[in-house]
Write a protein that holds these residues in place. Structure first.
Motif, PDB file in Angstrom:
ATOM      1  N   ILE A  16       0.813  -1.185   0.025  1.00  0.00           N
ATOM      2  CA  ILE A  16      -0.068   0.054  -0.036  1.00  0.00           C
ATOM      3  C   ILE A  16       0.888   1.360   0.159  1.00  0.00           C
ATOM      4  O   ILE A  16       1.636   1.348   0.752  1.00  0.00           O
ATOM      5  CB  ILE A  16      -0.907   0.029   1.282  1.00  0.00           C
ATOM      6  N   VAL A  17       0.734   1.802  -0.872  1.00  0.00           N
ATOM      7  CA  VAL A  17       1.546   3.279  -1.042  1.00  0.00           C
ATOM      8  C   VAL A  17       0.496   4.566  -0.410  1.00  0.00           C
ATOM      9  O   VAL A  17      -0.473   4.922  -1.059  1.00  0.00           O
ATOM     10  CB  VAL A  17       1.761   3.841  -2.453  1.00  0.00           C
ATOM     11  N   PRO A  18       0.865   4.965   0.698  1.00  0.00           N
ATOM     12  CA  PRO A  18       0.159   6.015   1.233  1.00  0.00           C
ATOM     13  C   PRO A  18       0.126   7.221   0.165  1.00  0.00           C
ATOM     14  O   PRO A  18       1.012   7.595  -0.369  1.00  0.00           O
ATOM     15  CB  PRO A  18       0.882   6.484   2.646  1.00  0.00           C
ATOM     16  N   GLN A  19      -1.052   7.797   0.252  1.00  0.00           N
ATOM     17  CA  GLN A  19      -1.266   9.056  -0.532  1.00  0.00           C
ATOM     18  C   GLN A  19      -0.570  10.205   0.060  1.00  0.00           C
ATOM     19  O   GLN A  19      -0.608  10.212   1.154  1.00  0.00           O
ATOM     20  CB  GLN A  19      -2.715   9.759  -0.653  1.00  0.00           C
ATOM     21  N   ARG A  20       0.180  10.972  -0.800  1.00  0.00           N
ATOM     22  CA  ARG A  20       1.067  12.233  -0.735  1.00  0.00           C
ATOM     23  C   ARG A  20       0.102  12.900  -0.347  1.00  0.00           C
ATOM     24  O   ARG A  20      -0.864  13.522  -0.959  1.00  0.00           O
ATOM     25  CB  ARG A  20       2.129  12.271  -1.766  1.00  0.00           C
ATOM     26  N   ALA A  21       0.508  14.020   0.490  1.00  0.00           N
ATOM     27  CA  ALA A  21      -0.196  15.268   0.886  1.00  0.00           C
ATOM     28  C   ALA A  21      -0.730  16.179  -0.332  1.00  0.00           C
ATOM     29  O   ALA A  21      -1.532  16.638  -0.436  1.00  0.00           O
ATOM     30  CB  ALA A  21       0.370  16.017   1.977  1.00  0.00           C
ATOM     31  N   PHE A  22       0.527  16.233  -1.152  1.00  0.00           N
ATOM     32  CA  PHE A  22       0.226  17.324  -2.347  1.00  0.00           C
ATOM     33  C   PHE A  22      -0.933  16.716  -3.177  1.00  0.00           C
ATOM     34  O   PHE A  22      -1.617  17.442  -3.894  1.00  0.00           O
ATOM     35  CB  PHE A  22       1.288  17.606  -2.730  1.00  0.00           C
ATOM     36  N   GLU A  23      -0.952  15.420  -3.275  1.00  0.00           N
ATOM     37  CA  GLU A  23      -2.034  14.801  -4.053  1.00  0.00           C
ATOM     38  C   GLU A  23      -3.447  14.959  -3.568  1.00  0.00           C
ATOM     39  O   GLU A  23      -4.327  15.307  -4.207  1.00  0.00           O
ATOM     40  CB  GLU A  23      -1.780  13.437  -4.311  1.00  0.00           C
ATOM     41  N   ASP A  24      -3.593  14.853  -2.428  1.00  0.00           N
ATOM     42  CA  ASP A  24      -4.527  15.168  -1.764  1.00  0.00           C
ATOM     43  C   ASP A  24      -5.206  16.772  -1.798  1.00  0.00           C
ATOM     44  O   ASP A  24      -6.324  17.099  -2.168  1.00  0.00           O
ATOM     45  CB  ASP A  24      -4.698  14.863  -0.031  1.00  0.00           C
ATOM     46  N   ILE A  25      -4.230  17.648  -1.882  1.00  0.00           N
ATOM     47  CA  ILE A  25      -4.527  19.028  -1.992  1.00  0.00           C
ATOM     48  C   ILE A  25      -4.693  19.319  -3.332  1.00  0.00           C
ATOM     49  O   ILE A  25      -5.804  19.973  -3.538  1.00  0.00           O
ATOM     50  CB  ILE A  25      -3.214  19.843  -1.602  1.00  0.00           C
ATOM     51  N   ALA A  26      -4.137  18.749  -4.403  1.00  0.00           N
ATOM     52  CA  ALA A  26      -4.364  18.968  -5.982  1.00  0.00           C
ATOM     53  C   ALA A  26      -5.854  18.272  -5.892  1.00  0.00           C
ATOM     54  O   ALA A  26      -6.745  19.139  -6.924  1.00  0.00           O
ATOM     55  CB  ALA A  26      -3.393  18.344  -6.591  1.00  0.00           C
TER      56      ALA A  26
END
Length: 248
Positions: A16-26
């Motif tokens: 499992i690759v945790p979602q990066r913060a910048f992807e959530d923001i975008a």
């Protein structure tokens, strides 16, 4: 009695690759654009304010904005009046994506020229239903300009105009998906043609004129047949030149 023994072979799990913060923001900003809360021309809050609202570092915020810029959703401007501005829809992302795939070798010349034949057949059928007199005049002007370029011996201009004919034709469908896809395919095709060098292909312009007659009559079957015959002939010519250059 239940058997609680271990499986004979180890279980395989996908990490499992945790979602990066910048992807959530975008993703959140994309959602606001999709919902219409953010419209073309709107400026996002300042980077410092956005960082505070998302509770992330300014570096993370910059990464999110750069991701949105690469997606063609925002434009990052510098200076006192700068910031992140929402862009109107543009086919540039599709064009750049296809061009990158071509340069990386993920799209071969054979696949490119084959896709153009299939895509153009759809475009022609829709164009026969929706083309206007203004559209027809623009297409005729393109043919006239290509004829002048041929007579002047200007290969590069003639080749560009002949590829642009297909983009103009796609515009007549009034369908942004067909138009953007044709733009992408046409831009990559121009790059391919520049790479293989000049070719005469004197049959192109006469075929264009026959095609225009069918288009004016809105005869979709005849128009598709004429265009497909031309593109298949060009495909053989282009691939033959490309293969010869590969062997040289």
């Amino acid at each position: 009695m239940e058997d609680h023994s271990s499986p004979d072979s180890p279980l395989e799990f996908v990490p499992i690759v945790p979602q990066r913060a910048f992807e959530d923001i975008a993703g959140q900003i994309r959602g606001l654009i999709a919902s219409g809360r953010l419209k073309p021309g709107d400026r996002l809050p300042a980077e410092r304010k956005l960082s505070a609202q998302f509770n992330v570092s300014r570096n993370t915020m910059r990464e999110a904005l750069r991701a949105l810029e690469l997606s063609g959703l925002v434009e990052l401007r510098k200076g006192a009046a700068g910031g992140a501005f929402v862009l109107p829809g543009s086919p540039d992302v599709i064009v750049n994506g296809l061009m990158n795939l071509y340069h990386l070798g993920a799209i071969s010349p054979a696949q490119l020229t084959e896709a153009r034949i299939w895509l153009t057949a759809v475009v022609v059928r829709v164009a026969c239903e929706r083309v206007t007199e203004e559209d027809l005049a623009a297409l005729e002007a393109n043919i006239a300009a290509a004829t002048a370029a041929r007579d002047a011996g200007d290969f590069e201009r003639r080749a560009r105009l002949q590829v642009e004919f297909h983009v103009r034709l796609a515009e007549t469908t009034r369908n942004p998906v067909l138009h953007a896809t044709m733009m992408g395919v046409s831009e990559v095709l121009q790059e391919f043609i520049r790479g293989i060098g000049p070719s005469d292909n004197p049959y192109v312009l006469p075929s264009r004129r026959r095609f225009m007659q069918h288009l004016r009559k809105r005869d979709a079957d005849a128009a598709v047949a004429e265009m497909t015959k031309l593109l298949e002939r060009l495909r053989v010519s282009y691939l033959s030149q490309w293969e010869a250059k590969q062997r040289a």
